[in-house]
Motif scaffolding. Structure first.
Motif, PDB file in Angstrom:
ATOM      1  N   LYS A 174     -29.887   7.323 103.220  1.00 39.99           N
ATOM      2  CA  LYS A 174     -29.342   7.579 104.549  1.00 39.99           C
ATOM      3  C   LYS A 174     -30.417   8.139 105.476  1.00 39.99           C
ATOM      4  CE  LYS A 174     -25.602   9.969 106.980  1.00 39.99           C
ATOM      5  NZ  LYS A 174     -24.436  10.879 106.851  1.00 39.99           N
ATOM      6  N   ALA A 175     -31.269   9.026 104.944  1.00 41.72           N
ATOM      7  CA  ALA A 175     -32.364   9.580 105.742  1.00 41.72           C
ATOM      8  C   ALA A 175     -33.339   8.484 106.167  1.00 41.72           C
ATOM      9  CB  ALA A 175     -33.099  10.657 104.945  1.00 41.72           C
ATOM     10  N   LEU A 176     -33.605   7.534 105.255  1.00 41.84           N
ATOM     11  CA  LEU A 176     -34.505   6.423 105.576  1.00 41.84           C
ATOM     12  C   LEU A 176     -33.884   5.530 106.647  1.00 41.84           C
ATOM     13  CD1 LEU A 176     -37.071   4.795 105.008  1.00 41.84           C
ATOM     14  CD2 LEU A 176     -35.847   3.659 103.127  1.00 41.84           C
ATOM     15  N   GLU A 177     -32.595   5.249 106.532  1.00 38.37           N
ATOM     16  CA  GLU A 177     -31.919   4.409 107.522  1.00 38.37           C
ATOM     17  C   GLU A 177     -31.915   5.081 108.886  1.00 38.37           C
ATOM     18  OE1 GLU A 177     -28.662   1.857 104.950  1.00 38.37           O
ATOM     19  OE2 GLU A 177     -28.235   3.966 105.362  1.00 38.37           O
ATOM     20  N   GLU A 178     -31.721   6.396 108.906  1.00 35.27           N
ATOM     21  CA  GLU A 178     -31.713   7.110 110.185  1.00 35.27           C
ATOM     22  C   GLU A 178     -33.091   7.078 110.835  1.00 35.27           C
ATOM     23  OE1 GLU A 178     -30.250  10.968 109.248  1.00 35.27           O
ATOM     24  OE2 GLU A 178     -28.131  10.359 109.244  1.00 35.27           O
ATOM     25  N   GLU A 179     -34.146   7.195 110.001  1.00 37.30           N
ATOM     26  CA  GLU A 179     -35.499   7.166 110.569  1.00 37.30           C
ATOM     27  C   GLU A 179     -35.824   5.788 111.123  1.00 37.30           C
ATOM     28  OE1 GLU A 179     -40.157   7.939 109.345  1.00 37.30           O
ATOM     29  OE2 GLU A 179     -38.560   9.258 108.670  1.00 37.30           O
ATOM     30  N   LEU A 180     -35.381   4.743 110.415  1.00 34.46           N
ATOM     31  CA  LEU A 180     -35.665   3.377 110.855  1.00 34.46           C
ATOM     32  C   LEU A 180     -34.727   2.916 111.955  1.00 34.46           C
ATOM     33  CD1 LEU A 180     -36.310   1.673 107.385  1.00 34.46           C
ATOM     34  CD2 LEU A 180     -38.010   2.486 109.030  1.00 34.46           C
ATOM     35  N   GLY A 181     -33.573   3.534 112.042  1.00 30.99           N
ATOM     36  CA  GLY A 181     -32.592   3.128 113.035  1.00 30.99           C
ATOM     37  C   GLY A 181     -31.895   1.829 112.680  1.00 30.99           C
ATOM     38  N   GLN A 182     -31.920   1.489 111.381  1.00 31.27           N
ATOM     39  CA  GLN A 182     -31.289   0.258 110.923  1.00 31.27           C
ATOM     40  C   GLN A 182     -30.624   0.498 109.576  1.00 31.27           C
ATOM     41  OE1 GLN A 182     -31.114  -2.504 112.679  1.00 31.27           O
ATOM     42  NE2 GLN A 182     -32.552  -1.913 114.305  1.00 31.27           N
ATOM     43  N   ALA A 183     -29.497  -0.164 109.346  1.00 34.38           N
ATOM     44  CA  ALA A 183     -28.842  -0.092 108.040  1.00 34.38           C
ATOM     45  C   ALA A 183     -29.602  -0.969 107.052  1.00 34.38           C
ATOM     46  CB  ALA A 183     -27.397  -0.568 108.137  1.00 34.38           C
ATOM     47  N   LEU A 184     -29.783  -0.457 105.842  1.00 37.58           N
ATOM     48  CA  LEU A 184     -30.478  -1.200 104.793  1.00 37.58           C
ATOM     49  C   LEU A 184     -29.515  -1.704 103.723  1.00 37.58           C
ATOM     50  CD1 LEU A 184     -33.557   1.185 104.375  1.00 37.58           C
ATOM     51  CD2 LEU A 184     -33.432  -0.966 105.670  1.00 37.58           C
ATOM     52  N   PHE A 185     -28.373  -1.046 103.609  1.00 41.31           N
ATOM     53  CA  PHE A 185     -27.342  -1.446 102.660  1.00 41.31           C
ATOM     54  C   PHE A 185     -26.014  -1.633 103.380  1.00 41.31           C
ATOM     55  CE2 PHE A 185     -30.198   0.564  99.549  1.00 41.31           C
ATOM     56  CZ  PHE A 185     -30.142  -0.371  98.510  1.00 41.31           C
ATOM     57  N   LEU A 186     -25.226  -2.557 102.874  1.00 40.60           N
ATOM     58  CA  LEU A 186     -23.829  -2.674 103.265  1.00 40.60           C
ATOM     59  C   LEU A 186     -23.005  -2.007 102.181  1.00 40.60           C
ATOM     60  CD1 LEU A 186     -23.720  -6.396 104.469  1.00 40.60           C
ATOM     61  CD2 LEU A 186     -23.833  -4.330 105.891  1.00 40.60           C
ATOM     62  N   ARG A 187     -22.346  -0.885 102.484  1.00 41.36           N
ATOM     63  CA  ARG A 187     -21.533  -0.182 101.496  1.00 41.36           C
ATOM     64  C   ARG A 187     -20.180  -0.890 101.381  1.00 41.36           C
ATOM     65  NH1 ARG A 187     -26.109   2.228 103.808  1.00 41.36           N
ATOM     66  NH2 ARG A 187     -26.578   4.248 102.785  1.00 41.36           N
ATOM     67  N   GLN A 188     -19.868  -1.341 100.176  1.00 36.85           N
ATOM     68  CA  GLN A 188     -18.614  -2.034  99.934  1.00 36.85           C
ATOM     69  C   GLN A 188     -17.826  -1.337  98.846  1.00 36.85           C
ATOM     70  OE1 GLN A 188     -20.250  -5.921  99.021  1.00 36.85           O
ATOM     71  NE2 GLN A 188     -20.102  -6.591 101.149  1.00 36.85           N
ATOM     72  N   HIS A 189     -16.577  -1.717  98.736  1.00 32.82           N
ATOM     73  CA  HIS A 189     -15.693  -1.034  97.774  1.00 32.82           C
ATOM     74  C   HIS A 189     -16.203  -1.172  96.345  1.00 32.82           C
ATOM     75  CE1 HIS A 189     -12.107   0.550  95.912  1.00 32.82           C
ATOM     76  NE2 HIS A 189     -11.926  -0.588  95.238  1.00 32.82           N
ATOM     77  N   ARG A 190     -16.729  -2.342  96.011  1.00 33.20           N
ATOM     78  CA  ARG A 190     -17.159  -2.582  94.635  1.00 33.20           C
ATOM     79  C   ARG A 190     -18.664  -2.498  94.450  1.00 33.20           C
ATOM     80  NH1 ARG A 190     -13.334  -7.572  92.426  1.00 33.20           N
ATOM     81  NH2 ARG A 190     -11.319  -6.498  92.706  1.00 33.20           N
ATOM     82  N   GLY A 191     -19.369  -1.946  95.393  1.00 35.04           N
ATOM     83  CA  GLY A 191     -20.810  -1.811  95.252  1.00 35.04           C
ATOM     84  C   GLY A 191     -21.520  -1.898  96.589  1.00 35.04           C
ATOM     85  N   VAL A 192     -22.785  -2.249  96.532  1.00 32.64           N
ATOM     86  CA  VAL A 192     -23.582  -2.331  97.749  1.00 32.64           C
ATOM     87  C   VAL A 192     -24.301  -3.677  97.801  1.00 32.64           C
ATOM     88  CG1 VAL A 192     -23.943   0.154  97.950  1.00 32.64           C
ATOM     89  CG2 VAL A 192     -25.540  -1.217  96.595  1.00 32.64           C
ATOM     90  N   GLN A 193     -24.656  -4.083  99.016  1.00 33.12           N
ATOM     91  CA  GLN A 193     -25.450  -5.281  99.226  1.00 33.12           C
ATOM     92  C   GLN A 193     -26.536  -4.958 100.239  1.00 33.12           C
ATOM     93  OE1 GLN A 193     -23.046  -8.607 100.409  1.00 33.12           O
ATOM     94  NE2 GLN A 193     -22.550  -9.158  98.298  1.00 33.12           N
ATOM     95  N   LEU A 194     -27.673  -5.623 100.099  1.00 36.86           N
ATOM     96  CA  LEU A 194     -28.760  -5.417 101.041  1.00 36.86           C
ATOM     97  C   LEU A 194     -28.493  -6.157 102.344  1.00 36.86           C
ATOM     98  CD1 LEU A 194     -31.812  -5.846  98.655  1.00 36.86           C
ATOM     99  CD2 LEU A 194     -31.194  -3.742  99.863  1.00 36.86           C
ATOM    100  N   THR A 195     -28.831  -5.524 103.458  1.00 43.47           N
ATOM    101  CA  THR A 195     -28.838  -6.217 104.736  1.00 43.47           C
ATOM    102  C   THR A 195     -30.097  -7.079 104.801  1.00 43.47           C
ATOM    103  OG1 THR A 195     -30.069  -4.464 105.841  1.00 43.47           O
ATOM    104  CG2 THR A 195     -27.652  -4.263 105.816  1.00 43.47           C
ATOM    105  N   GLU A 196     -30.228  -7.877 105.831  1.00 40.35           N
ATOM    106  CA  GLU A 196     -31.426  -8.701 105.969  1.00 40.35           C
ATOM    107  C   GLU A 196     -32.674  -7.821 106.064  1.00 40.35           C
ATOM    108  OE1 GLU A 196     -31.763 -11.987 105.640  1.00 40.35           O
ATOM    109  OE2 GLU A 196     -29.644 -11.896 105.042  1.00 40.35           O
ATOM    110  N   ASP A 197     -32.582  -6.722 106.830  1.00 37.49           N
ATOM    111  CA  ASP A 197     -33.715  -5.799 106.909  1.00 37.49           C
ATOM    112  C   ASP A 197     -33.995  -5.174 105.537  1.00 37.49           C
ATOM    113  OD1 ASP A 197     -34.308  -6.096 109.622  1.00 37.49           O
ATOM    114  OD2 ASP A 197     -32.746  -4.677 110.214  1.00 37.49           O
ATOM    115  N   GLY A 198     -32.921  -4.871 104.812  1.00 41.57           N
ATOM    116  CA  GLY A 198     -33.084  -4.293 103.487  1.00 41.57           C
ATOM    117  C   GLY A 198     -33.786  -5.243 102.528  1.00 41.57           C
ATOM    118  N   LYS A 199     -33.437  -6.543 102.594  1.00 42.09           N
ATOM    119  CA  LYS A 199     -34.066  -7.533 101.713  1.00 42.09           C
ATOM    120  C   LYS A 199     -35.567  -7.629 101.983  1.00 42.09           C
ATOM    121  CE  LYS A 199     -29.924 -10.441 101.312  1.00 42.09           C
ATOM    122  NZ  LYS A 199     -29.327 -11.764 101.673  1.00 42.09           N
TER     123      LYS A 199
END
Length: 301
Positions: free
Chosen positions: A45-70
């Motif tokens: 979360k600290a990394l996402e706040e510094e970058l100003g972009q989401a890196l993961f999509l938080r889902q009920h059954r886990g997480v997925q990378l966003t395009e920036d995250g990939k």
């Protein structure tokens, strides 16, 4: 001016993100890093706040990378691997070099191990660590390279074609003599040994028959999860295995197995040497890679 020379986020946030992206799990990343899942979540979360972009999509059954995250994960994975290799070179400077190569158990037993032994005789100072498993290699950054049938879906890997094999039914000498010249429809009714391979690219009997133009029923026969076991059953005369002519050449040359002619098929895929880019490989790894490719060329069909 940035307070950090390279204007990078804290390494702890990058490390937590890389581990979480590799495992696709905050929990598993926390186990690897010996911290709590909450700590991993906090760092990301600290990394996402510094970058100003989401890196993961938080889902009920886990997480997925966003395009920036990939994109960030691919960059970090390659960079961390390069750093690890350089640190290993420094630690082992003046000592023995080590190279890690992965393959299936059958590829190791029938082809790779003899090749590695010959390499070691010429380069005794380079230790080669062989890792064998019959499921796809998912922790690819733990290897200098691995042998795969068919192209890997990982675009960050260097993928060098080794050779294309030929698929032919093989059996014990007695059974092969009885079935010599058999028609496809009659062959399909024999006791076939079906390999339930973990890799979806591995060619199965059904695909072999279909590519040769036969679309009828195929005998269920025996089912195994190891190619070595399939060959052992065939050697004992208890069934017919789908033979990779190049791979089982030693068994064909010794007469332990015999090809049932005339039905053969070029393998749909090549074998590839998949690994890190050449510029990131150690001198020892580059020498082994060149040796494997040269050996494959020398002993081509």
């Amino acid at each position: 001016m940035s307070r950090r020379h390279y204007d990078l986020p804290p390494f702890t946030t990058l490390s937590a993100f890389e581990a979480a992206a590799r495992h696709m799990s905050f929990k598993n990343a926390a186990q690897e890093l010996s911290v709590t899942p909450g700590a991993v979540s906090h760092q990301i979360k600290a990394l996402e706040e510094e970058l100003g972009q989401a890196l993961f999509l938080r889902q009920h059954r886990g997480v997925q990378l966003t395009e920036d995250g990939k994109v960030l994960f691919e960059t970090l994975g390659a960079t961390f691997k390069q750093i690890s290799q350089q640190l290993s070179r420094i630690r082992n400077r003046g000592g023995e070099e080590a190279v890690t190569v992965g393959s299936t158990t059958a590829v190791a037993a029938l082809w790779l191990s003899p090749t590695v032994i010959n390499f070691w005789r010429e380069h005794p100072a380079i230790n080669v660590h062989q890792i064998t498993q019959d499921r796809p290699f998912d922790r690819v950054r733990d290897f200098d390279f691995f042998i795969a049938y068919g192209l890997s879906g990982d675009s960050t890997l260097s993928q060098t074609p080794i050779y294309r094999d030929e698929l032919v039914p093989v059996a014990s000498p007695v059974l092969a003599a009885q079935l010599d010249g058999i028609e496809l429809d009659a062959l399909a009714r024999q006791r076939l040994i079906h390999l339930e391979a973990a890799s979806p690219s591995w060619t199965r009997w059904s695909e072999w028959f279909e590519r040769l133009g036969y679309t009828g029923d195929i005998a269920r026969g025996a089912r195994v999860t190891s190619y070595s076991v399939a060959l052992q059953i065939a050697r004992k005369g208890a069934g017919i295995a789908l033979g990779w002519r190049r791979l089982v050449a030693p068994m064909l040359q010794s007469g332990k197995l015999v090809a049932i002619e005339p039905h053969t098929l070029p393998a749909p895929h090549r074998f590839y040497l998949c690994g890190q880019p050449d510029e990131t490989l150690s001198d020892g790894a580059q020498k082994l890679k060149a040796w494997i490719l040269s050996d494959a060329e020398t002993h081509s069909l």
